[in-house]
Design an enzyme around this catalytic site. Structure first.
Site, PDB file in Angstrom:
ATOM      1  N   GLU A  44      -2.690  37.118  11.862  1.00 52.15           N
ATOM      2  CA  GLU A  44      -2.270  36.002  12.713  1.00 52.15           C
ATOM      3  C   GLU A  44      -3.454  35.256  13.315  1.00 52.15           C
ATOM      4  O   GLU A  44      -3.296  34.152  13.853  1.00 52.15           O
ATOM      5  CB  GLU A  44      -1.325  36.492  13.814  1.00 52.15           C
ATOM      6  CG  GLU A  44      -1.969  37.212  14.977  1.00 52.15           C
ATOM      7  CD  GLU A  44      -2.283  38.670  14.723  1.00 52.15           C
ATOM      8  OE1 GLU A  44      -2.587  39.369  15.702  1.00 52.15           O
ATOM      9  OE2 GLU A  44      -2.252  39.113  13.556  1.00 52.15           O
ATOM     10  N   HIS A 102      -6.444  41.165  11.895  1.00 47.49           N
ATOM     11  CA  HIS A 102      -5.321  40.387  12.437  1.00 47.49           C
ATOM     12  C   HIS A 102      -5.019  39.198  11.519  1.00 47.49           C
ATOM     13  O   HIS A 102      -5.717  38.176  11.585  1.00 47.49           O
ATOM     14  CB  HIS A 102      -5.659  39.866  13.833  1.00 47.49           C
ATOM     15  CG  HIS A 102      -5.704  40.912  14.883  1.00 47.49           C
ATOM     16  ND1 HIS A 102      -4.598  41.280  15.617  1.00 47.49           N
ATOM     17  CD2 HIS A 102      -6.724  41.698  15.307  1.00 47.49           C
ATOM     18  CE1 HIS A 102      -4.928  42.233  16.472  1.00 47.49           C
ATOM     19  NE2 HIS A 102      -6.220  42.513  16.294  1.00 47.49           N
ATOM     20  N   CYS A 112      -3.366  46.057  13.116  1.00 48.49           N
ATOM     21  CA  CYS A 112      -4.352  46.591  14.037  1.00 48.49           C
ATOM     22  C   CYS A 112      -3.958  48.001  14.483  1.00 48.49           C
ATOM     23  O   CYS A 112      -3.837  48.882  13.643  1.00 48.49           O
ATOM     24  CB  CYS A 112      -4.583  45.638  15.214  1.00 48.49           C
ATOM     25  SG  CYS A 112      -6.144  45.986  16.092  1.00 48.49           S
TER      26      CYS A 112
END
Length: 211
Positions: free
Chosen positions: A194, A192, A83
């Site tokens: 994650e 992202h 990001c």
């Protein structure tokens, strides 16, 4: 087989616990640290980032992060930016009329997306290059984005300190931006991993396999 060691750089960029957990689930031994010496010695360094470009660069400076990234890349030690942690790798960012110098690993300007709805938030596909290691096994999958800024143009003919990068693009509401880069030991994603479910986990596993 020993799990690779990864440091998630703790430089005040926001909640990094989800990144730590995701990299652990992908198979690494993870440490959250602001210590440049610890971060340099790890097999992999993950540079997260949320919020304003200028604030992230200021936080990075407080932990000597720019020099840390440069030293690792000179030594061929892998770095992954996520990001705003990707955006700060470019030459500069412009937010609210203020220009902030970035790490300068790549040419390019981070600027506000030119789309009718900003931020770009939610799931989107990516245009990964043929032969991508980052996206091996997850070609055509969707990833989770939350951002209002990005690199909307990038000339690849200029000099770069590493071999020519592989650039992934994403289209959004008539605009287009860089959504990932593979460049020797330096990888980065605007989205992202994650927060991107199984596809994000596979991407992190692909990164860990390079360590």
């Amino acid at each position: 087989m020993t799990a690779p060691s990864v440091v998630v750089l703790d430089y005040g960029s926001g909640n990094v616990r989800s990144a730590v957990r995701a990299v652990e689930r992908a198979g690494a031994e993870v440490t959250l640290s602001a210590d440049p010496a610890v971060a340099y010695e790890a097999d992999g360094l993950l540079v997260p980032g949320v919020g304003a470009y200028e604030a992230c660069m200021r936080g990075l400076a407080e932990v000597d992060g720019e020099r840390l990234i440069e030293r690792r890349l000179i030594a061929g030690r892998p770095v992954l930016g996520i990001c705003v942690g990707m955006q700060i790798l470019f030459a500069e960012g412009i937010e609210h009329g203020v220009t902030t110098q970035g790490c300068g690993e790549w040419p390019g300007t981070v600027e506000r997306l030119q789309a009718p709805i900003v931020p770009h938030m939610g799931w989107n596909t990516v245009e990964s290059p043929e032969g991508s290691v980052m996206f091996a096994g997850i070609e055509g999958e969707r990833f989770y984005f939350v951002h209002s800024y990005g690199v909307r143009s990038w000339e690849l003919d200029g000099d770069t300190p590493l071999k020519k990068p592989q650039v992934t693009w994403t289209g959004y509401e008539g605009d287009r931006f860089v959504s990932a880069v593979e460049h020797g030991p330096l990888w980065a994603t605007q989205f992202h991993p994650e927060k991107s479910a199984d596809a994000g986990r596979r991407l992190l596993e692909n990164w860990l396999a390079t360590l």
